[in-house]
Scaffold this motif. Structure first.
Motif, PDB file in Angstrom:
ATOM      1  N   ARG A 234       0.833  -1.215   0.000  1.00 50.93           N
ATOM      2  CA  ARG A 234       0.000   0.000   0.000  1.00 50.93           C
ATOM      3  C   ARG A 234       0.864   1.261   0.000  1.00 50.93           C
ATOM      4  NH1 ARG A 234      -3.113  -3.100   3.921  1.00 50.93           N
ATOM      5  NH2 ARG A 234      -5.201  -3.587   3.109  1.00 50.93           N
ATOM      6  N   ARG A 235       1.923   1.241   0.776  1.00 55.26           N
ATOM      7  CA  ARG A 235       2.789   2.426   0.867  1.00 55.26           C
ATOM      8  C   ARG A 235       3.399   2.735  -0.504  1.00 55.26           C
ATOM      9  NH1 ARG A 235       5.012   4.838   5.423  1.00 55.26           N
ATOM     10  NH2 ARG A 235       6.751   6.256   5.028  1.00 55.26           N
ATOM     11  N   ALA A 236       3.858   1.694  -1.191  1.00 55.10           N
ATOM     12  CA  ALA A 236       4.420   1.907  -2.528  1.00 55.10           C
ATOM     13  C   ALA A 236       3.360   2.426  -3.492  1.00 55.10           C
ATOM     14  CB  ALA A 236       5.031   0.614  -3.042  1.00 55.10           C
ATOM     15  N   LEU A 237       2.164   1.838  -3.454  1.00 57.97           N
ATOM     16  CA  LEU A 237       1.101   2.250  -4.373  1.00 57.97           C
ATOM     17  C   LEU A 237       0.648   3.682  -4.127  1.00 57.97           C
ATOM     18  CD1 LEU A 237      -1.074  -0.997  -4.475  1.00 57.97           C
ATOM     19  CD2 LEU A 237       0.365  -0.073  -6.301  1.00 57.97           C
ATOM     20  N   ALA A 238       0.863   4.179  -2.921  1.00 60.00           N
ATOM     21  CA  ALA A 238       0.479   5.559  -2.620  1.00 60.00           C
ATOM     22  C   ALA A 238       1.480   6.571  -3.156  1.00 60.00           C
ATOM     23  CB  ALA A 238       0.328   5.735  -1.106  1.00 60.00           C
ATOM     24  N   ARG A 239       2.633   6.084  -3.625  1.00 59.72           N
ATOM     25  CA  ARG A 239       3.660   6.974  -4.135  1.00 59.72           C
ATOM     26  C   ARG A 239       3.378   7.356  -5.587  1.00 59.72           C
ATOM     27  NH1 ARG A 239       7.820   8.887  -0.932  1.00 59.72           N
ATOM     28  NH2 ARG A 239       8.860   9.141  -2.940  1.00 59.72           N
ATOM     29  N   PRO A 240       3.748   8.560  -5.999  1.00 57.06           N
ATOM     30  CA  PRO A 240       3.606   8.931  -7.412  1.00 57.06           C
ATOM     31  C   PRO A 240       4.424   7.997  -8.299  1.00 57.06           C
ATOM     32  CG  PRO A 240       4.090  10.867  -6.066  1.00 57.06           C
ATOM     33  CD  PRO A 240       4.275   9.670  -5.176  1.00 57.06           C
ATOM     34  N   GLY A 241       3.813   7.593  -9.418  1.00 68.42           N
ATOM     35  CA  GLY A 241       4.521   6.746 -10.374  1.00 68.42           C
ATOM     36  C   GLY A 241       4.261   5.263 -10.232  1.00 68.42           C
ATOM     37  N   PHE A 242       3.526   4.856  -9.174  1.00 67.36           N
ATOM     38  CA  PHE A 242       3.243   3.439  -8.947  1.00 67.36           C
ATOM     39  C   PHE A 242       1.762   3.160  -9.173  1.00 67.36           C
ATOM     40  CE2 PHE A 242       7.201   4.152  -6.862  1.00 67.36           C
ATOM     41  CZ  PHE A 242       7.878   2.944  -6.877  1.00 67.36           C
ATOM     42  N   ALA A 243       1.460   2.036  -9.833  1.00 58.46           N
ATOM     43  CA  ALA A 243       0.058   1.685 -10.113  1.00 58.46           C
ATOM     44  C   ALA A 243      -0.059   0.189 -10.340  1.00 58.46           C
ATOM     45  CB  ALA A 243      -0.442   2.440 -11.345  1.00 58.46           C
ATOM     46  N   GLY A 244      -0.910  -0.454  -9.559  1.00 59.91           N
ATOM     47  CA  GLY A 244      -1.182  -1.874  -9.768  1.00 59.91           C
ATOM     48  C   GLY A 244      -0.156  -2.778  -9.101  1.00 59.91           C
ATOM     49  N   VAL A 245      -0.541  -4.052  -8.984  1.00 61.44           N
ATOM     50  CA  VAL A 245       0.286  -5.062  -8.326  1.00 61.44           C
ATOM     51  C   VAL A 245       0.613  -6.177  -9.310  1.00 61.44           C
ATOM     52  CG1 VAL A 245       0.296  -6.865  -6.536  1.00 61.44           C
ATOM     53  CG2 VAL A 245      -0.587  -4.577  -6.009  1.00 61.44           C
TER      54      VAL A 245
ATOM     55  N   LEU B 221      -5.466 -10.120  -1.839  1.00 58.57           N
ATOM     56  CA  LEU B 221      -5.160  -8.695  -1.957  1.00 58.57           C
ATOM     57  C   LEU B 221      -6.371  -7.919  -2.472  1.00 58.57           C
ATOM     58  CD1 LEU B 221      -1.552  -8.791  -3.479  1.00 58.57           C
ATOM     59  CD2 LEU B 221      -2.194  -8.236  -1.121  1.00 58.57           C
ATOM     60  N   GLU B 222      -7.109  -8.512  -3.387  1.00 56.39           N
ATOM     61  CA  GLU B 222      -8.311  -7.850  -3.902  1.00 56.39           C
ATOM     62  C   GLU B 222      -9.373  -7.759  -2.815  1.00 56.39           C
ATOM     63  OE1 GLU B 222     -12.259  -7.407  -5.610  1.00 56.39           O
ATOM     64  OE2 GLU B 222     -11.512  -9.312  -4.792  1.00 56.39           O
ATOM     65  N   GLU B 223      -9.556  -8.835  -2.053  1.00 56.41           N
ATOM     66  CA  GLU B 223     -10.541  -8.827  -0.970  1.00 56.41           C
ATOM     67  C   GLU B 223     -10.187  -7.805   0.105  1.00 56.41           C
ATOM     68  OE1 GLU B 223     -10.337 -12.820   0.343  1.00 56.41           O
ATOM     69  OE2 GLU B 223     -11.487 -13.651  -1.333  1.00 56.41           O
ATOM     70  N   GLN B 224      -8.900  -7.630   0.365  1.00 56.24           N
ATOM     71  CA  GLN B 224      -8.449  -6.702   1.404  1.00 56.24           C
ATOM     72  C   GLN B 224      -8.432  -5.257   0.920  1.00 56.24           C
ATOM     73  OE1 GLN B 224      -7.734  -7.731   4.681  1.00 56.24           O
ATOM     74  NE2 GLN B 224      -8.666  -9.588   3.857  1.00 56.24           N
TER      75      GLN B 224
ATOM     76  N   VAL C 112     -13.314 -17.544 -10.879  1.00 56.20           N
ATOM     77  CA  VAL C 112     -14.375 -17.559 -11.893  1.00 56.20           C
ATOM     78  C   VAL C 112     -15.760 -17.458 -11.271  1.00 56.20           C
ATOM     79  CG1 VAL C 112     -12.962 -18.874 -13.512  1.00 56.20           C
ATOM     80  CG2 VAL C 112     -14.481 -20.104 -11.947  1.00 56.20           C
ATOM     81  N   SER C 113     -15.825 -17.604  -9.949  1.00 53.93           N
ATOM     82  CA  SER C 113     -17.104 -17.470  -9.257  1.00 53.93           C
ATOM     83  C   SER C 113     -17.364 -16.048  -8.782  1.00 53.93           C
ATOM     84  CB  SER C 113     -17.159 -18.426  -8.045  1.00 53.93           C
ATOM     85  OG  SER C 113     -16.973 -19.770  -8.436  1.00 53.93           O
ATOM     86  N   SER C 114     -16.400 -15.166  -8.984  1.00 56.23           N
ATOM     87  CA  SER C 114     -16.509 -13.792  -8.478  1.00 56.23           C
ATOM     88  C   SER C 114     -16.361 -12.800  -9.614  1.00 56.23           C
ATOM     89  CB  SER C 114     -15.432 -13.526  -7.418  1.00 56.23           C
ATOM     90  OG  SER C 114     -15.380 -12.147  -7.095  1.00 56.23           O
ATOM     91  N   PRO C 115     -17.447 -12.206 -10.092  1.00 50.23           N
ATOM     92  CA  PRO C 115     -17.327 -11.189 -11.148  1.00 50.23           C
ATOM     93  C   PRO C 115     -16.408 -10.034 -10.749  1.00 50.23           C
ATOM     94  CG  PRO C 115     -19.614 -11.864 -10.901  1.00 50.23           C
ATOM     95  CD  PRO C 115     -18.858 -12.489  -9.760  1.00 50.23           C
ATOM     96  N   SER C 116     -16.429  -9.658  -9.462  1.00 58.80           N
ATOM     97  CA  SER C 116     -15.568  -8.563  -9.012  1.00 58.80           C
ATOM     98  C   SER C 116     -14.103  -8.936  -9.130  1.00 58.80           C
ATOM     99  CB  SER C 116     -15.897  -8.208  -7.563  1.00 58.80           C
ATOM    100  OG  SER C 116     -14.976  -7.264  -7.052  1.00 58.80           O
ATOM    101  N   ALA C 117     -13.728 -10.107  -8.588  1.00 57.97           N
ATOM    102  CA  ALA C 117     -12.328 -10.531  -8.647  1.00 57.97           C
ATOM    103  C   ALA C 117     -11.886 -10.745 -10.085  1.00 57.97           C
ATOM    104  CB  ALA C 117     -12.137 -11.809  -7.838  1.00 57.97           C
TER     105      ALA C 117
ATOM    106  N   ARG D  91       2.636 -14.009   6.379  1.00 56.40           N
ATOM    107  CA  ARG D  91       2.651 -15.078   7.377  1.00 56.40           C
ATOM    108  C   ARG D  91       1.891 -14.664   8.625  1.00 56.40           C
ATOM    109  NH1 ARG D  91       8.048 -18.143   9.885  1.00 56.40           N
ATOM    110  NH2 ARG D  91       6.945 -19.274  11.511  1.00 56.40           N
ATOM    111  N   GLY D  92       2.052 -13.398   9.029  1.00 55.89           N
ATOM    112  CA  GLY D  92       1.322 -12.905  10.192  1.00 55.89           C
ATOM    113  C   GLY D  92      -0.171 -12.901  10.004  1.00 55.89           C
ATOM    114  N   HIS D  93      -0.597 -12.728   8.745  1.00 51.34           N
ATOM    115  CA  HIS D  93      -2.023 -12.802   8.421  1.00 51.34           C
ATOM    116  C   HIS D  93      -2.507 -14.248   8.264  1.00 51.34           C
ATOM    117  CE1 HIS D  93      -3.135  -8.580   7.946  1.00 51.34           C
ATOM    118  NE2 HIS D  93      -1.982  -8.354   7.359  1.00 51.34           N
ATOM    119  N   GLY D  94      -1.610 -15.198   8.444  1.00 54.44           N
ATOM    120  CA  GLY D  94      -1.983 -16.608   8.364  1.00 54.44           C
ATOM    121  C   GLY D  94      -1.895 -17.203   6.977  1.00 54.44           C
TER     122      GLY D  94
END
Length: 402
Positions: free
Chosen positions: A65-76, A87-90, A112-117, A396-399
């Motif tokens: 998130r920190r990197a994506l908030a920087r100018p010049g960065f977009a997408g994973v 990552l999409e769910e979060q 394929v079961s999630s139109p959003s994902a 890992r901390g998130h399981g």
């Protein structure tokens, strides 16, 4: 450089000492000042071409998130479908390209079961069989699946293939044949292409004591970039007759400037250049700042000139060799021994700095690779100036073990 490392040692130790509670080891620390400086330098080198964050090289959502908030960065740029889904769910990103083909039927079933994902995640393919796997887990093609082609970016030189052994797609006709299959197949959308020139992006080319080898590496990089420019142009022209692409991804932390200069390329990837592990030292084109460290305590002094730390054996993946071992970094003047290397429960260190270290003192290492460090921890402590200012939970901390 040695004085900088000693100053870093005092800075890290001072921050740990000032923390209100004792901290367990191995202690993972990310220097946010260096992280942000590296992000700015990457964006500057990219010259306005967007940088897609390579999550494999971070594995800490808050840092992504920190990197994506920087100018010049977009997408994973992700490394598994399960990771991309999480990552999409979060809400970390709504634009995730999975960099490697997947046959994970459980994760693909969720996709394929999630139109959003499915609208936010792009799968990588280089074989019709990858499309077959997707079709095997769905009963309907009502939810279209976004697809990108992984096209080989290795150098063909003197009858050899130099570069990562990734995709079988090299010739224009082969790329176009698979592209037609994607376009003609119900339930799929061809949206992008990847050409990862690992032999340029991931190989140091100014290594001390290896002058001749470094000169050869630089020559191979020049040849590779010239050859790849022509190959990309030919593939892009052929695909342009078939469909309109959303993106063309290329490069890595070691080649954002060179890859981004290709007019076909619309985005570059970077991740390791944010944390700067040991394998990213000694590039002629840039000098980033190490930003990720792990500290382990001295627990023995076997004899004069040697100290032993508890743990330390966080070894990187890849071809086994000394370059995969962690670097004793701060204080300066320590080295692994040739017989024991970096051990799981203890690591002996020699060198001039050993004389000043006492039982309980911390020695700080750099991992050879970036994201792999955080497979060994549930959290990373965040350093700003000379204080630990917070924590960031790792995958890992998130399981998760993606």
């Amino acid at each position: 450089m040695l004085q900088q490392r000693d100053r870093l040692w005092h800075r890290l130790n001072g921050a740990v000492a000032a923390h209100p509670e004792p901290l367990p080891t191995p202690l993972m620390v990310v220097d946010l000042d260096a992280f942000d400086a590296n992000a700015g330098a990457l964006a500057q080198r990219a010259g306005g071409v967007p940088i897609r964050v390579a999550s494999k090289s971070l594995r800490v959502p808050d840092l992504i998130r920190r990197a994506l908030a920087r100018p010049g960065f977009a997408g994973v740029l992700g490394f598994t479908v399960a990771e991309a889904l999480w990552l999409e769910e979060q809400g970390v990103s709504d634009d995730i390209v999975v960099a490697y083909p997947s046959v994970d039927r459980a994760a693909l079933t969720r996709l394929v079961s999630s139109p959003s994902a499915a609208s936010r995640i792009t799968l990588m393919v280089d074989d019709e069989a990858h499309l077959d796997v997707v079709d095997s887990v769905r009963s309907s093609t009502a939810v279209p699946v976004r697809v990108a082609l992984d096209v080989d970016a290795g150098l063909r030189w003197a009858g050899q293939h130099v570069g990562p052994k990734r995709s079988p797609l090299a010739a224009v006709d082969d790329v176009l044949a698979l592209a037609r299959q994607v376009v003609d197949r119900p339930g799929f959308r061809l949206v992008g292409v990847m050409t990862y020139e690992g032999q340029v992006a991931g190989v140091p080319d100014d290594v001390p004591g290896q002058r001749a080898r470094s000169a050869v590496v630089r020559r191979l990089k020049r040849l590779s970039l010239a050859q790849l420019t022509d190959r990309r142009a030919a593939v892009a022209a052929a695909l342009g007759e078939l469909t309109e692409l959303e993106f063309w991804n290329a490069g890595g932390s070691g080649s954002v400037a060179e890859s981004g200069a290709d007019p076909v390329v619309t985005e570059v990837a970077a991740g390791s250049g944010l944390l700067v592990p040991g394998l990213f030292d000694h590039y002629r084109s840039f000098t980033p700042r190490p930003a990720a460290f792990f500290g382990v305590p001295v627990t023995r002094r076997p004899r004069e000139g040697i100290v032993t730390v508890h743990g330390g054996g966080l070894v990187a993946s890849g071809a086994a060799g000394r370059d995969r071992l962690p670097l004793p970094w701060a204080p300066a003047g320590l080295a692994l021994t040739s017989l024991e290397g970096a051990g799981e429960v203890q690591t002996p260190l020699t060198g001039a700095a050993a004389a000043m270290l006492g039982i309980g003192d911390l020695v700080w290492f750099r991992h050879a690779k970036a994201g792999e460090l955080f497979e060994h921890a549930t959290r990373a402590h965040l350093l700003a100036a000379d204080r630990l200012v917070g924590e960031a939970t790792t995958y890992r901390g998130h399981g998760h073990a993606f």
